[in-house]
Every structure is written in C-alpha cells, then in structure tokens.
Design a protein around this motif. Structure first.
Motif: not given
Ligand code: NAI
Length: 345
Positions: A326-330, A333-338
């Motif tokens: 999901y590229h959450c860190s971009d 959401v913050g850091e990449c949980k994956k």
C-alpha cells in the motif's frame, strides 16, 4: 479447512488448482465474474480468488469485508482493477507477481511474426488450396528497431528474444533497472525511432492512454504496435484512426480497453456491441487474441502454486511476501508495516 471462492473460472483453472489445493483448502468455482451483484457468492468464504477482469472497487471490497472475507488472492500479476487503498486495514490482497514472463514475451513475438509474415492468412489460403502469396510481403526483423515500454520481467524476456533476432532494442522504463540488454532512452526518442513498439508496463493512472493520437502522430509511418500488457494503455479510437489513415502498419492486441465485457467467452452468434472493437477486428492488419498471452502449462501451474502458497501463508500467520504494498510510509500511515511485520496491517 480454508474456504475459498473462485470467480471467472475456466476449466483450465479447475485443473491446475485441483492439482495443488490438498485437504486444507476447499474452493467453490464460479464461472461468473466478481462484481457488486455477485459478491454475495463469497458468503461463508475466507478467501476470494479473482482474475484480471473481476471488479474489485471500493464498493465490492466493502461488501466482501462485511461478509468477513479475510483475503483476496489475485491469480494474476496486474492489479489495476483493485482499489487496494480501499482494502487497506480491511482485507489483505495478495497476487502472483511472476509466473512465466516467457509465456507473455513469447506470445508477443508470436503475434508479431504472425502479423508481419501473414501466417494466419496463409493458413486460411492453403486450406482452401489457394497457393497464391500475393499481398504477403513482410519485412526482416533483423536490423529493425524495436521499442519496449516497461523493461520489467516480461519486457526483459521480450528484449532477449528481440536481441536473438538481431534487432536494435530501445527501452523506456520509469524505473530502469540493471542488466537489461537494451539501450534505455527517453519515451519521445523511443516513440519516434521505433519500427515496432511493444508495451510491457503495468497500467497506472499516469500511463493511461500512453499511446494516443499525439504519440501516434510522432511515430514512424508503418509502425507496428504490440500490446500484451493492459488495454487502457492504448486509446483504441486513436489506434483505429491510425490504422485507417495507414499511419500504423499493424496492431497486435492481446488486451483491449473494454475487454471485460467481451473476452474469455464464446460470443460467436451474438451481435458485438462494441463498434470500435468490431471495426478493429475488420481490419486486415489488426490481430487480436483474447488475453491469452499467459496461457501456457508452466504459467497455469505457477499461478496455482503461488496462489495456494499465498493463501497458506496468510492463514499460517506467515509473512505475506506477495501482498500488494500500500506504500503506507509514503502517505499518512507512517512506517511500512509490511517491512517490519511482514504484512501491511
Ligand atoms: P514488472 O513489474 O516485472 O515490470 C513492469 C515494468 O514496468 C517495471 O520495470 C516498471 O518500472 C515499469 N513501469 C512502471 N510504470 C511505468 C511507466 N509509467 N512507464 C514505463 N515503465 C513503467 O511486471 P511484468 O511481470 O513484466 O508485467 C508487466 C505487465 O504485463 C503487467 O503489469 C500486466 O499488466 C501485463 N501482463 C499481461 C499478461 C497477459 O496475459 N497478457 C500476463 C501477465 C502480465
């Protein structure tokens, strides 16, 4: 027992999946595609297994979430039909990032050679005892320039094949990688210098209609356009105009923008409602196959094995290496949980 439902199922899917599922997974196979109407068929299932033309928009995903579906397993590489941001936090989405890049690359070359050397027309003529070769003049691929848009797994396999033919190979990639046996150039140069242009990039918002009236006008006269990637990379109306004006020498299409209403089913005897497709099919220099580039024994086995491994990894609590990021860190959401925990959420 993991309960799964598969949409848009063909007999070859059942054959390849039944070989690998074992006693821990039960699959209900449905021929119908997944959409807002058919989502209900997922009731009681933990996993939904889908293909390229199933609808996975926000509404369908929300419906699946209320039915307590935990995983959407795409049995394909492309995910342009998935609103994966809508699924974030609700349902995990895994895919098959690679099964056989060679299957698609080889089909692309098969289409090019068929069209260029009029093999499909010669086949029909000789079956009628017509041994004339009038109108079948092609050109040598040796020494010609091919432009490959998207030099990932499939693009590279196609590049290697083209090198084998002694072609000059140009490539354009938004994120060019190492070890590609081609000259990386800007898109404009590729468009204007190529005798043959082949599309191997994923469909994104950014490259929607990357081949349109403007880019076609900048191509060489008589250019061959090959698309085994995704239909909406090409503006079909502009392609048709280019064919009619003879700017385009030939088009080989394994994908089409509006294919979901047409491809994969026997529609002989029906009236084709898509006028653009009907007109394209009527052209002597347009070759269409219905999204079959992936269809080899190796690819089907790879798809089934990876999809089932993805499902087992999910329910076994393992890392989801093939989860769509999901590229959450971009974003917000913050850091990449994956990266940290092996799963997007
Ligand atoms: P890949 O992810 O290995 O390679 C895609 C390449 O395209 C990457 O190098 C990437 O950097 C590049 N790219 C991304 N956006 C771009 C842009 N805007 N312009 C230029 N390059 C861009 O993917 P793979 O396995 O090579 O598959 C490519 C596509 O082929 C898939 O996305 C899918 O749409 C299509 N496909 C078609 C099949 C068929 O049966 N016809 C079967 C499998 C895939």
């Amino acid at each position: 027992m993991i309960k799964a439902v598969m949409f848009d199922t063909k007999p070859y899917d059942i054959e390849s999946f039944d070989k690998v599922i074992g006693d821990d997974i039960e699959i209900n196979y449905y021929e119908t595609k997944l959409d807002r109407r058919t989502a209900e068929l997922a009731r009681g299932c933990d996993v939904v297994i889908t293909f390229v033309n199933d609808v996975l928009d926000g509404e369908v995903i929300a419906r699946l979430a209320t039915l307590d579906v935990k995983l959407i397993a795409l049995r394909c590489a492309g995910f342009n039909n998935v609103d994966f941001k809508a699924a974030y936090g609700k349902i995990h989405i895994v895919r098959v990032p690679a099964y056989s890049p060679h299957a698609v690359a080889e089909h692309t070359m098969a289409m090019l050679l068929t069209s260029l050397r009029r093999i499909h027309k010669a086949y029909n003529r000789t079956r009628d005892f017509n041994f004339s070769i009038a109108g079948f003049t092609g050109f040598d691929l040796y020494g010609r320039t091919v432009g490959v848009i998207g030099a990932g797994k499939i693009g590279r396999a196609f590049i290697d094949i083209c090198n084998g033919f002694g072609m000059r190979v140009l490539a354009y990639d938004k994120y060019p990688g190492e070890g590609v046996n081609a000259e990386f150039v800007e898109l404009d140069k590729l468009i204007s210098e190529s005798d043959i242009i082949s599309l191997h990039c994923p469909l994104t918002e950014e490259n929607y209609h990357i081949i349109d009236g403007d880019s076609i006008s900048r191509m060489k006269d008589g250019v061959y356009i090959l698309n085994t990637s995704r239909g909406a990379l090409i503006d079909a109306e502009s392609l048709l105009e280019g064919i009619k004006s003879k700017k385009i020498g030939a088009a080989c299409l394994d994908v089409y923008e509006e294919e979901s209403d047409v491809f994969f089913d026997d529609r002989s005897g029906h009236i084709l409602q898509d006028d653009t497709l009907a007109r394209l099919l009527s052209m002597p220099n347009v070759l269409v196959t219905s999204h079959q580039a992936f269809l080899t024994e190796e690819a089907l086995a790879g798809i089934a094995e990876t999809t089932v491994a993805n499902i087992r990894a999910f329910f076994g609590g393992e890392k989801l290496v093939n989860e769509i990021c999901y590229h959450c860190s971009d974003g917000d959401v913050g850091e990449c949980k994956k990266q940290r925990g092996g799963r997007c959420f």
